[in-house]
Motif scaffolding. Structure first.
Motif, mmCIF file in Angstrom:
data_model
loop_
_atom_site.group_PDB
_atom_site.id
_atom_site.type_symbol
_atom_site.label_atom_id
_atom_site.label_comp_id
_atom_site.label_asym_id
_atom_site.label_seq_id
_atom_site.Cartn_x
_atom_site.Cartn_y
_atom_site.Cartn_z
ATOM 1 N N ARG A 112 94.535 -1.730 -96.605
ATOM 2 C CA ARG A 112 94.795 -1.021 -97.936
ATOM 3 C C ARG A 112 96.000 -1.492 -98.191
ATOM 4 N NH1 ARG A 112 96.202 4.066 -96.839
ATOM 5 N NH2 ARG A 112 96.171 4.075 -94.616
ATOM 6 N N PRO A 117 95.371 -0.478 -92.126
ATOM 7 C CA PRO A 117 94.076 -0.982 -91.803
ATOM 8 C C PRO A 117 93.146 -0.190 -92.732
ATOM 9 C CG PRO A 117 94.745 -0.125 -89.972
ATOM 10 C CD PRO A 117 96.017 0.018 -90.796
ATOM 11 N N PHE A 195 87.552 10.666 -102.272
ATOM 12 C CA PHE A 195 88.852 10.890 -102.790
ATOM 13 C C PHE A 195 89.625 9.460 -103.142
ATOM 14 C CE2 PHE A 195 89.475 15.308 -102.306
ATOM 15 C CZ PHE A 195 88.556 15.684 -101.397
ATOM 16 N N GLU A 196 89.414 8.391 -102.404
ATOM 17 C CA GLU A 196 90.297 7.056 -102.481
ATOM 18 C C GLU A 196 89.606 6.718 -103.836
ATOM 19 O OE1 GLU A 196 87.514 7.715 -100.627
ATOM 20 O OE2 GLU A 196 86.075 6.145 -100.673
ATOM 21 N N LEU A 201 95.926 13.440 -109.120
ATOM 22 C CA LEU A 201 95.760 14.228 -110.323
ATOM 23 C C LEU A 201 96.492 14.129 -111.568
ATOM 24 C CD1 LEU A 201 94.498 17.709 -108.577
ATOM 25 C CD2 LEU A 201 93.104 15.843 -109.642
ATOM 26 N N ARG A 224 84.919 20.850 -107.189
ATOM 27 C CA ARG A 224 85.097 21.718 -106.161
ATOM 28 C C ARG A 224 86.390 22.409 -106.440
ATOM 29 N NH1 ARG A 224 83.247 19.320 -100.369
ATOM 30 N NH2 ARG A 224 83.940 21.388 -100.038
ATOM 31 N N ASP A 225 87.203 22.041 -107.270
ATOM 32 C CA ASP A 225 88.344 22.745 -107.661
ATOM 33 C C ASP A 225 88.525 22.760 -108.973
ATOM 34 O OD1 ASP A 225 91.979 21.792 -106.664
ATOM 35 O OD2 ASP A 225 91.042 23.469 -106.751
ATOM 36 N N HIS A 258 92.898 5.594 -106.213
ATOM 37 C CA HIS A 258 94.201 5.867 -105.579
ATOM 38 C C HIS A 258 94.974 4.695 -105.244
ATOM 39 C CE1 HIS A 258 96.879 8.078 -102.861
ATOM 40 N NE2 HIS A 258 96.452 9.237 -103.730
ATOM 41 N N GLN A 260 96.534 4.246 -102.698
ATOM 42 C CA GLN A 260 96.414 3.763 -101.230
ATOM 43 C C GLN A 260 95.073 3.188 -101.065
ATOM 44 O OE1 GLN A 260 98.518 4.630 -98.652
ATOM 45 N NE2 GLN A 260 100.213 5.180 -100.119
ATOM 46 N N ASP B 75 86.302 18.078 -96.307
ATOM 47 C CA ASP B 75 86.558 17.825 -97.631
ATOM 48 C C ASP B 75 87.240 18.895 -98.376
ATOM 49 O OD1 ASP B 75 83.873 15.604 -98.839
ATOM 50 O OD2 ASP B 75 85.486 15.083 -97.756
ATOM 51 N N SER B 76 86.915 20.119 -97.984
ATOM 52 C CA SER B 76 87.411 21.417 -98.590
ATOM 53 C C SER B 76 89.029 21.173 -98.251
ATOM 54 C CB SER B 76 86.729 22.608 -98.059
ATOM 55 O OG SER B 76 86.991 22.734 -96.680
ATOM 56 N N LEU B 78 90.867 18.630 -97.899
ATOM 57 C CA LEU B 78 91.331 17.623 -98.717
ATOM 58 C C LEU B 78 91.525 17.980 -99.948
ATOM 59 C CD1 LEU B 78 89.287 14.278 -97.396
ATOM 60 C CD2 LEU B 78 91.534 14.885 -97.030
ATOM 61 N N ILE B 79 90.752 18.897 -100.486
ATOM 62 C CA ILE B 79 91.054 19.364 -101.840
ATOM 63 C C ILE B 79 92.303 20.216 -101.959
ATOM 64 C CG2 ILE B 79 89.895 20.958 -103.811
ATOM 65 C CD1 ILE B 79 87.117 19.862 -102.728
ATOM 66 N N ARG B 82 95.575 18.407 -101.692
ATOM 67 C CA ARG B 82 95.699 17.589 -102.842
ATOM 68 C C ARG B 82 96.548 18.469 -103.968
ATOM 69 N NH1 ARG B 82 91.067 14.622 -106.064
ATOM 70 N NH2 ARG B 82 90.150 16.927 -106.304
ATOM 71 N N ARG B 83 96.454 19.817 -103.662
ATOM 72 C CA ARG B 83 96.930 20.578 -104.479
ATOM 73 C C ARG B 83 98.644 21.145 -103.895
ATOM 74 N NH1 ARG B 83 93.168 25.449 -106.544
ATOM 75 N NH2 ARG B 83 94.892 25.533 -108.023
ATOM 76 N N THR B 108 93.768 8.979 -91.261
ATOM 77 C CA THR B 108 94.808 8.340 -91.795
ATOM 78 C C THR B 108 94.557 7.977 -93.128
ATOM 79 O OG1 THR B 108 95.611 7.649 -89.991
ATOM 80 C CG2 THR B 108 97.003 6.725 -91.835
ATOM 81 N N ALA B 109 93.440 7.114 -93.643
ATOM 82 C CA ALA B 109 93.257 6.930 -94.881
ATOM 83 C C ALA B 109 93.088 7.913 -95.788
ATOM 84 C CB ALA B 109 92.240 5.705 -94.929
ATOM 85 N N SER B 112 95.937 10.104 -96.792
ATOM 86 C CA SER B 112 96.610 9.056 -97.808
ATOM 87 C C SER B 112 96.285 9.421 -99.069
ATOM 88 C CB SER B 112 96.972 7.690 -97.265
ATOM 89 O OG SER B 112 95.721 6.950 -97.613
ATOM 90 N N TYR B 113 95.055 9.665 -99.260
ATOM 91 C CA TYR B 113 94.529 9.823 -100.586
ATOM 92 C C TYR B 113 94.944 11.058 -101.309
ATOM 93 C CZ TYR B 113 91.704 5.876 -98.774
ATOM 94 O OH TYR B 113 91.121 4.849 -98.295
ATOM 95 N N VAL B 114 95.206 12.100 -100.630
ATOM 96 C CA VAL B 114 95.608 13.408 -101.139
ATOM 97 C C VAL B 114 97.103 13.713 -100.776
ATOM 98 C CG1 VAL B 114 93.351 14.189 -100.881
ATOM 99 C CG2 VAL B 114 94.895 14.565 -99.018
ATOM 100 N N GLY B 116 99.440 11.006 -100.699
ATOM 101 C CA GLY B 116 100.333 9.994 -101.379
ATOM 102 C C GLY B 116 100.781 8.973 -100.519
#
Lengths: 353, 691
Positions: A112, A117, A195-196, A201, A224-225, A258, A260, B75-76, B78-79, B82-83, B108-109, B112-114, B116
């Motif tokens: 990444r 990794p 998400f990637e 946002l 979903r949000d 993203h 990342q 996933d829920s 992760l959402i 993110r906030r 880990t990955a 990282s997307y949520v 930063g």
């Protein structure tokens, strides 16, 4: 005496979806006339419970090739394993590979951005090493950015693989559509819902401001949000709409993932270019497509869009030159590019023994 | 401050989160979670568990993120992450058990997307099915609570086995130690139904591991090793404190893998002699060994938590004009928090006010937490009072007010020495505040429960109190003993003595005449109760009518200031409504007292020798007022009428005021030998707890 046709075997999990499956399907069609091609299917843990990708199924039917599932042995002069990342959840690989040259097409970025990794590369490569008996092993990146990560990984790894001197690119032979004469500030993005695939946002809100008409396909996580969704965004879940129909709704395709994560190739960008849209993306992703896209970190998006709206002829000219640039990713170009390299590798000094 | 959350919405994950945060707090590390992290539909215990640790869903400046069970990432979540406002500068740690390198890399990955940035990963050790997978186990040695003999905790004994049950009953009467039991809720209920509440039993979710461990010296566990994080935390706390850990499982499954455990007898019957012969005499030595054990070292919080804690920032220089933090002067004298429940009337508040007024100001400083109806009375007594929230039918759950009260009481009792509760039902907020802040709990528990009442829950909650103060009834036959133990203290009746001299009585009566504009020969005070248990409108109307037919008679209907009074009461010529907290003086000045038979008003009438006619209020949640009234009637010291016997009441009123019966009653009251009031005695007991 003409050279014997290259005995080429493709080994992959044909149940994977998305752009990579479409590219491999086109590859089957492109290579079948020029090689003694065989296609083998592996049922990996990653795509458990999925079914055969329809594009690949269609390509096999059209070329008259049989798909052999989970073969005990794959033998050919060259074996190309598509997407070693499919093995990341496997602990074993029972198929044995015997060939002169083994190419692993690295569809997923090994690293990444920042060097972490992307997946457990070492385990997937180790499984292939243990399963194969061959004279030379190559890692074949799919793009310049993808190549960088493979290079760094190889330098850090103790594994004895060679880096292929060419990119095993994705075939992108979409039928070009003419650009619009009257571009407006209609912007959108399309991706799978992971998400990637989405920037933070705050960045997304800046890229799709209230004064623009906004369409997003693949925004499942956004839906979903709902509290984070601005009222002027039209968001649909992935698969809710035909891609061609979706792209008709926009004039500018903004594609930022993203920070990342990064696309290894970015096939969706090729689709948008073929559909006659101007693509704006980050410089890293833009590497693969050169002048066919506008590379921008983000601050210049508004000025770029404003410029093209103000000058429709410039808009059209950019789209046409981008589509012309994409010809290098056609099926014919792919075969013309790949096959000589595969033949040359016969004599290349990458022997393991 | 650590902002903690779980990576999944599973119920077990939430329990682990609550325990983890409580352990951090016990270790002196500030930690919390967000409101959105609480899954819907959690039970009452979990609501109270998490209530003190809740805060806004976004990260505050300087907060670090800790994510438990990261391998179960949904996933829920992760959402939600993110906030929360994390960015590349937010320290973040993801804790979990990752079966493969890919599992760790993938988690880990995704994070990282949520977030930063890549979080730090704290991978929990891989062990087969006997270690928790979501949070690290660490032990916290809590400050030892004061006790007069060692406490032995039995974990998961087989209470359904008759032989084990008999052995437990025998063990529980040992004088050398006190026995506690930790078991599941069903087993606890079944035991109470069969054997009562003499033995203190906790169910697993009743108290946090740090709370349970603080009161234990020896632990015998009959539960085989499991993944349960709560249990692991408890054992780690016990080890950190140097408790003797006895393995009573089949095959000594703990002792074979953990060096802190001693292989002990597997049945309770053999445990008693084993404890007295081999454990208690060398408890200190065992404690030293346990603290030095590999198990204690592996769960040493400094080592386990090091990856989570950023190095402390350099202390900021205070800028000119900024407020400096309020210095902690300590509580001198010791702060004692009184919490009267509000029952049918204000009796509990009045009783606690009397006791608090009797405290030596150099030994204890009383403050109150009370419901709105009590506030004015407490202020009149000169006490500070923090308001509590009353129950409301508008609340979605019947205990929602108590959740708010828990947060308030927990904060108010921080730094206090004792919490004094007066009421019949011990609220969760009371129990938890006592436990959380290591308070000396005192329960003022008035008796004379009705035989039909089930008070097992109340008696079960007695275990958190160091003292139970029982204000006795004036008449011995009314005193029943509901529990046993050296923590019980019986005191004389708590009663407001209002000794009016003849001159003072006459002066007060003159003031009443002047205020009401009515000269009178006979003064009647009517106090029929708050009307919560039963509607007394008909009785009040009948009494007002009786009084109106009597010349030179003033009837005062006396109610608490917050009471609602039937409008018709204002229409009677010889009746006046008085809203006051100072009923005692009016009663002492009366010629006749018509009253319900609550504890306070009854004892005031008896001790202040006021001729009374009692109309008992009997309702499911109240004390046995009829029995109380009859005790006085049988001694010729009062009369009783039932609520429907208004003609009898009319006859008695005439007999009292015109027929001389009031004088007879007064004489009989004067001849009584009554116990010494216990107000001062109760105050001394509380002062002892405040030391």
């Amino acid at each position: 005496m003409p050279s014997p046709r290259l005995r080429l075997a493709l080994l992959l999990d044909p149940r994977f979806s998305g752009g990579t499956a479409s590219a491999v399907a086109r590859e089957i069609r492109a290579l079948a006339p020029h090689t003694d091609l065989s296609v083998y299917g592996l049922e990996t843990q990653m795509f458990k419970d999925r079914t055969l990708n329809p594009h690949i199924q269609s390509a096999l039917l059209d070329t008259g090739l049989d798909l052999v599932w989970n073969p005990p042995m794959v033998r050919a002069e060259v074996v190309a394993v598509h997407n070693n990342a499919a093995l990341k959840f496997n602990t074993t690989l029972s198929t044995r590979i015997m060939c002169d040259r083994l190419f692993v097409v690295t569809h997923e970025n090994f690293l990444r951005p920042g060097g972490a990794p992307g997946f457990d590369v070492d385990t997937t490569i180790a499984l292939l090493e243990q399963a194969s008996l061959c004279r030379a092993r190559f890692l074949a990146p799919v793009s310049p950015y993808n190549r960088q990560g493979v290079q760094v990984w190889l330098a850090q790894s103790r594994r004895r693989w060679a880096l292929a001197p060419f990119d095993w690119v994705n075939i992108c032979d979409f039928t070009p559509q003419p650009p619009t004469d009257t571009p407006r500030d209609r912007r959108g993005r399309l991706s799978r819902p992971g998400f990637e695939k989405f920037p933070p946002l705050a960045d997304l809100h800046r890229q799709f401001p209230p004064h623009a008409e906004v369409h997003i396909l693949g925004g499942d996580a956004l839906l979903r949000d709902p509290a984070t969704l601005p009222g002027h965004w039209n968001v649909l879940p992935f698969g809710a709409m035909d891609v061609d129909a979706f792209l008709q709704q926009i004039d500018f395709f903004l594609y930022y993932t993203h920070p990342q994560w990064r696309e290894s190739f970015g096939r969706v960008i090729a689709e948008a270019i073929a559909a006659g849209k101007i693509v704006i993306t980050d410089p890293g992703t833009a590497q693969t497509f050169g002048p066919a896209v506008v590379a921008d970190e983000g601050p210049g998006i508004e000025a770029t869009i404003a410029r093209f709206i103000a000058d429709p002829s410039a808009y059209a000219a950019f789209v046409r030159q981008a589509q012309a640039h994409m010809a290098q990713f056609s099926a014919e170009a792919f075969a013309a590019h790949l096959l000589p390299h595969l033949h040359q590798s016969r004599t290349a000094d990458h022997a393991l023994l | 401050m650590l902002f903690c959350d779980t990576a999944s919405g599973k119920a077990e994950a939430f329990d682990d989160l609550a325990v983890f945060i409580s352990q951090l707090h016990a270790a002196g590390i500030a930690a919390r979670t967000g409101y959105a992290s609480v899954p819907g539909g959690i039970g009452r215990n979990h609501q109270f568990d998490i209530a003190p640790f809740l805060g806004p869903d976004s990260l505050a400046a300087g907060e670090s993120l800790v994510l438990l069970g990261a391998h179960e990432l949904e996933d829920s979540k992760l959402i939600a992450l993110r906030r929360i406002g994390a960015d590349a500068s937010t320290p973040a740690t993801a804790i979990g058990r990752f079966a493969t390198p890919q599992a760790r890399i993938g988690t880990t990955a995704k994070l990282s997307y949520v977030l930063g940035q890549d979080p730090a990963i704290l991978a929990l050790p891989e062990r087969p099915d006997t270690t928790p997978t979501r949070a690290p186990v660490f032990g916290v040695a809590s400050p030892r609570t004061a006790r007069d003999r060692p406490v032995v905790l039995l974990i998961a004994p087989d209470l359904s086995d008759p032989h084990e049950a008999r052995s437990l009953l025998s063990l529980a009467v040992a004088r050398a130690y006190r026995v506690l039991v930790l078991t599941d809720g069903k087993s606890k209920q079944a035991w109470h139904a069969a054997h009562g509440t003499d033995i203190a039993i906790f169910h697993y979710a009743e108290a946090f591991p740090a709370t349970l461990a603080a009161g234990v010296d020896v632990c015998a566990t009959f539960a085989k090793p499991s993944k349960n994080y709560r249990m692991h935390s408890l054992l780690a706390n016990l080890a950190a404190q140097g408790c003797a850990l006895i393995d009573a499982t089949k095959g000594h499954q703990h002792a074979t893998t953990q060096d802190a455990f001693i292989a002990g007898p597997r049945d309770i019957g053999a445990l008693g002699p084993y404890l007295t012969g081999q454990i208690l005499p060398v408890l200190d030595a065992i404690g030293a060994e346990v603290r030095a054990s590999g198990f204690a070292k592996a769960t040493d919080r400094r080592q386990v938590l090091a990856p989570l804690l950023a190095p402390p920032a350099a202390p900021a220089q205070a800028k000119t004009g900024e407020h400096s933090p309020i210095p902690d002067l300590g509580d001198t004298p010791a702060r004692v928090v009184f919490v009267p429940t509000n029952g049918i009337g204000l009796g509990h508040a009045q009783r606690t006010s009397l006791i608090a007024s009797a405290l030596d100001p150099e030994a204890a400083a009383p403050v109150f937490a009370a419901f709105p109806s009590c506030m004015q009375m407490l202020h009149n007594y000169g006490f500070d009072a923090m308001p509590l929230v009353s129950r409301s039918p508008l609340h979605a759950q019947e205990h929602e007010n108590d959740l708010v009260n828990y947060a308030r009481l927990r904060a108010l009792t921080r730094g206090a020495k004792a919490l004094v509760f007066d009421g019949g039902y011990v609220f969760d907020s009371i129990i938890r505040s006592i436990q959380d802040n290591s308070l000396n709990g005192v329960w003022i528990r008035r008796g004379l429960w009705q035989g039909s009442q089930d008070n097992s829950i109340a008696l079960d909650r007695e275990k958190v109190f160091r003292r139970v103060v029982i204000p006795l009834e004036a008449f011995e036959e009314l005193n029943q003993r509901y529990s046993r133990g050296s923590h019980l203290r019986e005191v004389g009746p708590i009663v407001q003595r209002t000794a009016l001299s003849e001159e003072a009585r006459a002066s007060l009566r003159a003031q009443i005449a002047a205020r009401t504009g009515m000269e009178f020969e006979h003064l009647v005070v009517t106090m029929l109760g708050g009307g919560v248990a039963a509607d007394r409108k008909a009785q009040l109307a009948a009494i007002c009518a009786m009084m109106d037919r009597r010349p030179h008679t003033l009837n005062l209907i006396v109610v608490w200031p917050t009471a609602t009074v039937e409008a018709g009461c204002f229409a009677w010529a010889n009746t006046r409504v008085v809203k006051t907290h100072h009923a005692s003086a009016l009663v002492a000045a009366a010629d006749l007292f018509i009253s319900a038979t609550g504890y306070n008003s009854f004892h005031e009438a008896i001790y202040n020798q006021v001729p009374s006619i009692f109309i008992p209020q009997m309702a499911a949640m109240m004390d046995d007022q009829r029995a109380r009234a009859m005790a006085a009637v049988e001694r010729g010291c009062a009369a009783i009428v039932e609520p429907h016997e208004m003609l009898t009441l009319h006859h008695l009123v005439g007999a009292y005021l015109d027929g001389g019966q009031a004088d007879e009653i007064r004489a009989n009251l004067a001849a009584l030998t009554l116990p010494e009031p216990g107000t001062a005695q109760a105050a001394r007991i509380i002062e002892e707890m405040a030391q």
